[in-house]
Design a protein around this motif. Structure first.
Motif, PDB file in Angstrom:
ATOM      1  N   SER A  77       0.826  -1.196   0.000  1.00 16.65           N
ATOM      2  CA  SER A  77       0.000   0.000   0.000  1.00 16.65           C
ATOM      3  C   SER A  77       0.869   1.259   0.000  1.00 16.65           C
ATOM      4  O   SER A  77       1.940   1.285   0.616  1.00 16.65           O
ATOM      5  N   THR A  78       0.372   2.290  -0.668  1.00 17.35           N
ATOM      6  CA  THR A  78       1.102   3.555  -0.653  1.00 17.35           C
ATOM      7  C   THR A  78       1.117   4.176   0.739  1.00 17.35           C
ATOM      8  O   THR A  78       1.925   5.064   1.011  1.00 17.35           O
ATOM      9  N   GLN A  79       0.241   3.683   1.627  1.00 16.02           N
ATOM     10  CA  GLN A  79       0.261   4.182   3.001  1.00 16.02           C
ATOM     11  C   GLN A  79       1.509   3.725   3.745  1.00 16.02           C
ATOM     12  O   GLN A  79       1.822   4.244   4.822  1.00 16.02           O
ATOM     13  N   SER A  80       2.225   2.729   3.180  1.00 19.02           N
ATOM     14  CA  SER A  80       3.471   2.268   3.802  1.00 19.02           C
ATOM     15  C   SER A  80       4.654   3.154   3.437  1.00 19.02           C
ATOM     16  O   SER A  80       5.748   2.976   3.968  1.00 19.02           O
ATOM     17  N   LEU A  81       4.425   4.111   2.541  1.00 20.13           N
ATOM     18  CA  LEU A  81       5.503   4.988   2.077  1.00 20.13           C
ATOM     19  C   LEU A  81       5.575   6.253   2.925  1.00 20.13           C
ATOM     20  O   LEU A  81       4.577   6.683   3.509  1.00 20.13           O
ATOM     21  N   ALA A  82       6.745   6.830   2.964  1.00 22.97           N
ATOM     22  CA  ALA A  82       6.950   8.089   3.692  1.00 22.97           C
ATOM     23  C   ALA A  82       7.860   8.979   2.864  1.00 22.97           C
ATOM     24  O   ALA A  82       8.724   8.488   2.128  1.00 22.97           O
ATOM     25  N   PRO A  83       7.661  10.309   2.944  1.00 21.94           N
ATOM     26  CA  PRO A  83       8.578  11.214   2.247  1.00 21.94           C
ATOM     27  C   PRO A  83      10.004  10.993   2.729  1.00 21.94           C
ATOM     28  O   PRO A  83      10.246  10.893   3.940  1.00 21.94           O
ATOM     29  N   ILE A  84      10.945  10.884   1.803  1.00 21.80           N
ATOM     30  CA  ILE A  84      12.332  10.624   2.164  1.00 21.80           C
ATOM     31  C   ILE A  84      12.970  11.898   2.714  1.00 21.80           C
ATOM     32  O   ILE A  84      13.004  12.922   2.046  1.00 21.80           O
ATOM     33  N   ASN A  85      13.438  11.799   3.965  1.00 28.31           N
ATOM     34  CA  ASN A  85      14.058  12.942   4.618  1.00 28.31           C
ATOM     35  C   ASN A  85      15.442  12.546   5.120  1.00 28.31           C
ATOM     36  O   ASN A  85      15.584  11.553   5.830  1.00 28.31           O
ATOM     37  N   LEU A  86      16.437  13.315   4.751  1.00 26.51           N
ATOM     38  CA  LEU A  86      17.819  13.007   5.112  1.00 26.51           C
ATOM     39  C   LEU A  86      18.355  13.897   6.219  1.00 26.51           C
ATOM     40  O   LEU A  86      19.511  13.757   6.627  1.00 26.51           O
ATOM     41  N   ALA A  87      17.505  14.789   6.740  1.00 26.48           N
ATOM     42  CA  ALA A  87      17.997  15.785   7.705  1.00 26.48           C
ATOM     43  C   ALA A  87      18.326  15.170   9.055  1.00 26.48           C
ATOM     44  O   ALA A  87      19.263  15.597   9.727  1.00 26.48           O
ATOM     45  N   ASP A  88      17.533  14.192   9.496  1.00 28.99           N
ATOM     46  CA  ASP A  88      17.687  13.675  10.855  1.00 28.99           C
ATOM     47  C   ASP A  88      18.452  12.360  10.909  1.00 28.99           C
ATOM     48  O   ASP A  88      18.422  11.656  11.919  1.00 28.99           O
ATOM     49  N   ILE A  89      19.121  12.010   9.821  1.00 27.47           N
ATOM     50  CA  ILE A  89      19.844  10.741   9.781  1.00 27.47           C
ATOM     51  C   ILE A  89      21.244  10.922  10.350  1.00 27.47           C
ATOM     52  O   ILE A  89      21.988  11.800   9.936  1.00 27.47           O
ATOM     53  N   SER A  90      21.570  10.096  11.299  1.00 26.48           N
ATOM     54  CA  SER A  90      22.927  10.088  11.842  1.00 26.48           C
ATOM     55  C   SER A  90      23.380   8.649  11.976  1.00 26.48           C
ATOM     56  O   SER A  90      22.556   7.740  12.090  1.00 26.48           O
ATOM     57  N   GLY A  91      24.667   8.461  11.929  1.00 26.27           N
ATOM     58  CA  GLY A  91      25.194   7.109  12.037  1.00 26.27           C
ATOM     59  C   GLY A  91      25.036   6.572  13.457  1.00 26.27           C
ATOM     60  O   GLY A  91      25.326   7.255  14.427  1.00 26.27           O
ATOM     61  N   THR A  92      24.557   5.350  13.584  1.00 19.99           N
ATOM     62  CA  THR A  92      24.404   4.731  14.893  1.00 19.99           C
ATOM     63  C   THR A  92      25.772   4.293  15.408  1.00 19.99           C
ATOM     64  O   THR A  92      26.496   3.582  14.713  1.00 19.99           O
ATOM     65  N   PRO A  93      26.135   4.709  16.626  1.00 13.91           N
ATOM     66  CA  PRO A  93      27.461   4.319  17.129  1.00 13.91           C
ATOM     67  C   PRO A  93      27.520   2.826  17.441  1.00 13.91           C
ATOM     68  O   PRO A  93      26.500   2.205  17.750  1.00 13.91           O
ATOM     69  N   GLN A  94      28.701   2.267  17.337  1.00 10.38           N
ATOM     70  CA  GLN A  94      28.909   0.870  17.714  1.00 10.38           C
ATOM     71  C   GLN A  94      30.066   0.795  18.695  1.00 10.38           C
ATOM     72  O   GLN A  94      31.187   1.220  18.382  1.00 10.38           O
ATOM     73  N   PRO A  95      29.802   0.258  19.881  1.00 10.88           N
ATOM     74  CA  PRO A  95      30.892   0.157  20.857  1.00 10.88           C
ATOM     75  C   PRO A  95      31.907  -0.896  20.426  1.00 10.88           C
ATOM     76  O   PRO A  95      31.561  -1.878  19.769  1.00 10.88           O
ATOM     77  N   THR A  96      33.121  -0.705  20.807  1.00 12.23           N
ATOM     78  CA  THR A  96      34.172  -1.672  20.502  1.00 12.23           C
ATOM     79  C   THR A  96      33.916  -2.963  21.270  1.00 12.23           C
ATOM     80  O   THR A  96      33.705  -2.945  22.480  1.00 12.23           O
ATOM     81  N   SER A  97      33.903  -4.062  20.547  1.00 18.08           N
ATOM     82  CA  SER A  97      33.725  -5.364  21.204  1.00 18.08           C
ATOM     83  C   SER A  97      34.936  -6.268  20.999  1.00 18.08           C
ATOM     84  O   SER A  97      35.077  -7.273  21.694  1.00 18.08           O
ATOM     85  N   ALA A  98      35.788  -5.931  20.046  1.00 19.33           N
ATOM     86  CA  ALA A  98      36.964  -6.768  19.780  1.00 19.33           C
ATOM     87  C   ALA A  98      38.079  -5.904  19.209  1.00 19.33           C
ATOM     88  O   ALA A  98      37.824  -4.922  18.496  1.00 19.33           O
ATOM     89  N   ILE A  99      39.299  -6.298  19.542  1.00 21.28           N
ATOM     90  CA  ILE A  99      40.486  -5.648  18.977  1.00 21.28           C
ATOM     91  C   ILE A  99      41.399  -6.738  18.430  1.00 21.28           C
ATOM     92  O   ILE A  99      41.771  -7.669  19.152  1.00 21.28           O
ATOM     93  N   ASP A 100      41.707  -6.619  17.140  1.00 22.34           N
ATOM     94  CA  ASP A 100      42.668  -7.543  16.527  1.00 22.34           C
ATOM     95  C   ASP A 100      44.052  -6.922  16.618  1.00 22.34           C
ATOM     96  O   ASP A 100      44.278  -5.820  16.111  1.00 22.34           O
ATOM     97  N   MET A 101      44.976  -7.635  17.244  1.00 23.21           N
ATOM     98  CA  MET A 101      46.302  -7.070  17.488  1.00 23.21           C
ATOM     99  C   MET A 101      47.388  -7.837  16.760  1.00 23.21           C
ATOM    100  O   MET A 101      47.343  -9.064  16.673  1.00 23.21           O
ATOM    101  N   THR A 102      48.321  -7.081  16.248  1.00 20.69           N
ATOM    102  CA  THR A 102      49.577  -7.643  15.743  1.00 20.69           C
ATOM    103  C   THR A 102      50.711  -6.845  16.365  1.00 20.69           C
ATOM    104  O   THR A 102      50.620  -5.618  16.488  1.00 20.69           O
ATOM    105  N   ALA A 103      51.765  -7.556  16.779  1.00 19.38           N
ATOM    106  CA  ALA A 103      52.918  -6.878  17.385  1.00 19.38           C
ATOM    107  C   ALA A 103      54.062  -7.869  17.485  1.00 19.38           C
ATOM    108  O   ALA A 103      53.858  -9.089  17.595  1.00 19.38           O
TER     109      ALA A 103
END
Length: 424
Positions: free
Chosen positions: A144-170
């Protein structure tokens, strides 16, 4: 046929050719209008019933109509939000961001307005399916066209991701003295996307044996400012006599942090220090210059900050990808292609925008490039189907026909004047 009949027929010819001129002028005026569909004039003879020697009044009508199904040439523009449909179908648009009335167009001259909405040059808002965090269509009824919404890019921000793993070489120095310690740093992100610098202290505890311990994290902008508390876990590391990794205890190796000044949740981070009996992570060899140090150090972690929207890219299947300044990308909308059983039955709202009618049949929302719907070509626009050369030829024919019909009107008028003069 009487003189009045001839006059009436000639007048219908003038009206029909006037309709043709209207079509021609509109096509010429819109030869550069994106997504415009050229109109044509169809002529139909009008004849009344004939009986015996008497012939009824005849004439002609001219009707203008657009060839809505025709596709114009597609040109690359280099603007990421400008779109063309390569195949059948239409974009779903609304006249304003808060309107529920859906219209249909192939004018893909979309750009971001002051409020962040994608609108085309005619002022219509592009509609699409909003996607959830996993890139799936959020609406339950996507038909249904009722499932559509006007595309708005103003309020989009990247979702942060906490660090869960570190790959190390040394490479740790085998020629270091027992008790020698070396410090390296690793950058990590908490659950709110705040970056922190963590000091890692590598201490040689015995021959072929080391330990690593994480200190309290600090601000990446000012390492003198403590931003959390380390759990102080000490990880024991042993190496084989060939310098390859022998064991890690505990395994898996994990470090934890709490008390973030940013207000973030506690963190538990797994350290990938390499594969046992291999040198793909940590290894131990003697230094060549006799100056023991940690070399070849690298710490790749899997977290990131929230990020600010940098730009968008649109895929052939209609997926709108938001690209952030932290290097991450996320699917935020999917643009559907709307098809009709009889697109010629659509009602023209403007030269490039249409509404559904009973003659067009029920709309169908489809993913671009599937089930007979055209694919989406980003950074492209569809040209008008009007052709100047064709319209000039049509104009010559229409002008000649109009002039001839006008001469008939003049001649009929003169004949009637003669009859009137004779009566007097």
């Amino acid at each position: 046929m009487s003189i009045t009949s001839a006059l009436s027929i000639a007048t219908s010819g003038l009206q029909a050719q006037s309709a043709a001129f209207s079509s021609i002028s509109s096509n010429i005026a819109n030869v550069s209008t994106v997504g415009y569909k050229a109109s044509a004039t169809s002529f139909e003879a009008l004849l009344s019933d004939s009986s015996g020697r008497s012939t009824g009044i005849g004439g002609v009508t001219g009707t203008n109509s657009q060839n809505i199904s025709a596709h114009g040439d597609i040109e690359t523009t280099g603007v990421s939000t400008e779109l063309a449909i390569d195949g059948s179908g239409f974009f779903a648009v609304t006249a304003s961001s808060d309107s529920t009335q859906v219209y249909y167009t192939r004018d893909g001259s979309f750009h971001t307005d002051d409020e962040g909405y994608l609108v085309n040059d005619a002022g219509y808002n592009l509609s699409g399916w909003a996607l959830d965090e996993n890139g799936n269509i959020a609406a339950a009824n996507r038909t249904s066209t009722q499932s559509l919404a006007p595309i708005n890019l103003a309020d989009i921000s990247g979702t942060p991701q906490p660090t869960s793993a570190i790959d190390m070489t040394a490479t740790l120095p085998a020629d270091a003295a027992i008790g020698d310690a070396f410090v390296t740093d690793a950058e990590i992100y908490d659950s709110l996307g705040t970056a922190h610098s963590v000091p890692l202290t590598w201490t040689k505890t015995a021959e072929n044996e080391w330990s690593v311990q994480a200190g309290n994290p600090a601000s990446t902008a000012d390492t003198s400012v403590t931003t959390g508390t380390s759990d102080g876990t000490t990880i024991a590391i042993t190496f084989n006599t060939d310098g390859s990794l022998a064991s890690i205890n505990p395994s898996p190796a994990q470090i934890g942090f709490s008390g973030w000044t940013s207000g973030a949740a506690d963190s538990t981070i797994t350290l990938d220090l390499g594969t046992v009996d291999r040198s793909d992570g940590l290894r131990q060899i003697s230094t060549t210059d006799g100056n023991p140090k940690v070399s070849g150090y690298k710490a790749d972690q899997d977290g990131w900050s929230a990020g600010t929207l940098k730009d968008v890219t649109i895929n052939a299947d209609g997926t709108v990808m938001a690209n952030f300044d932290n290097g991450q990308s996320r699917a935020v909308y999917k643009i559907p292609i709307v098809t009709f059983t009889n697109p010629e039955g659509l009602d023209s709202v403007s030269g490039t925008v249409y509404s559904a009618t009973a003659y067009s049949g029920q709309y169908q929302l489809k993913e671009a490039g599937s089930d007979g719907a055209g694919g989406i070509r980003a950074e492209s626009l569809e040209h008008s189907t009007a052709d100047t050369a064709t319209e000039m030829t049509r104009m010559i024919y229409a002008q000649q026909a109009y002039s001839a019909a006008a001469k008939v009107v003049t001649a009929a008028q003169e004949m009637m004047d003669t009859i009137i003069q004779a009566k007097r």
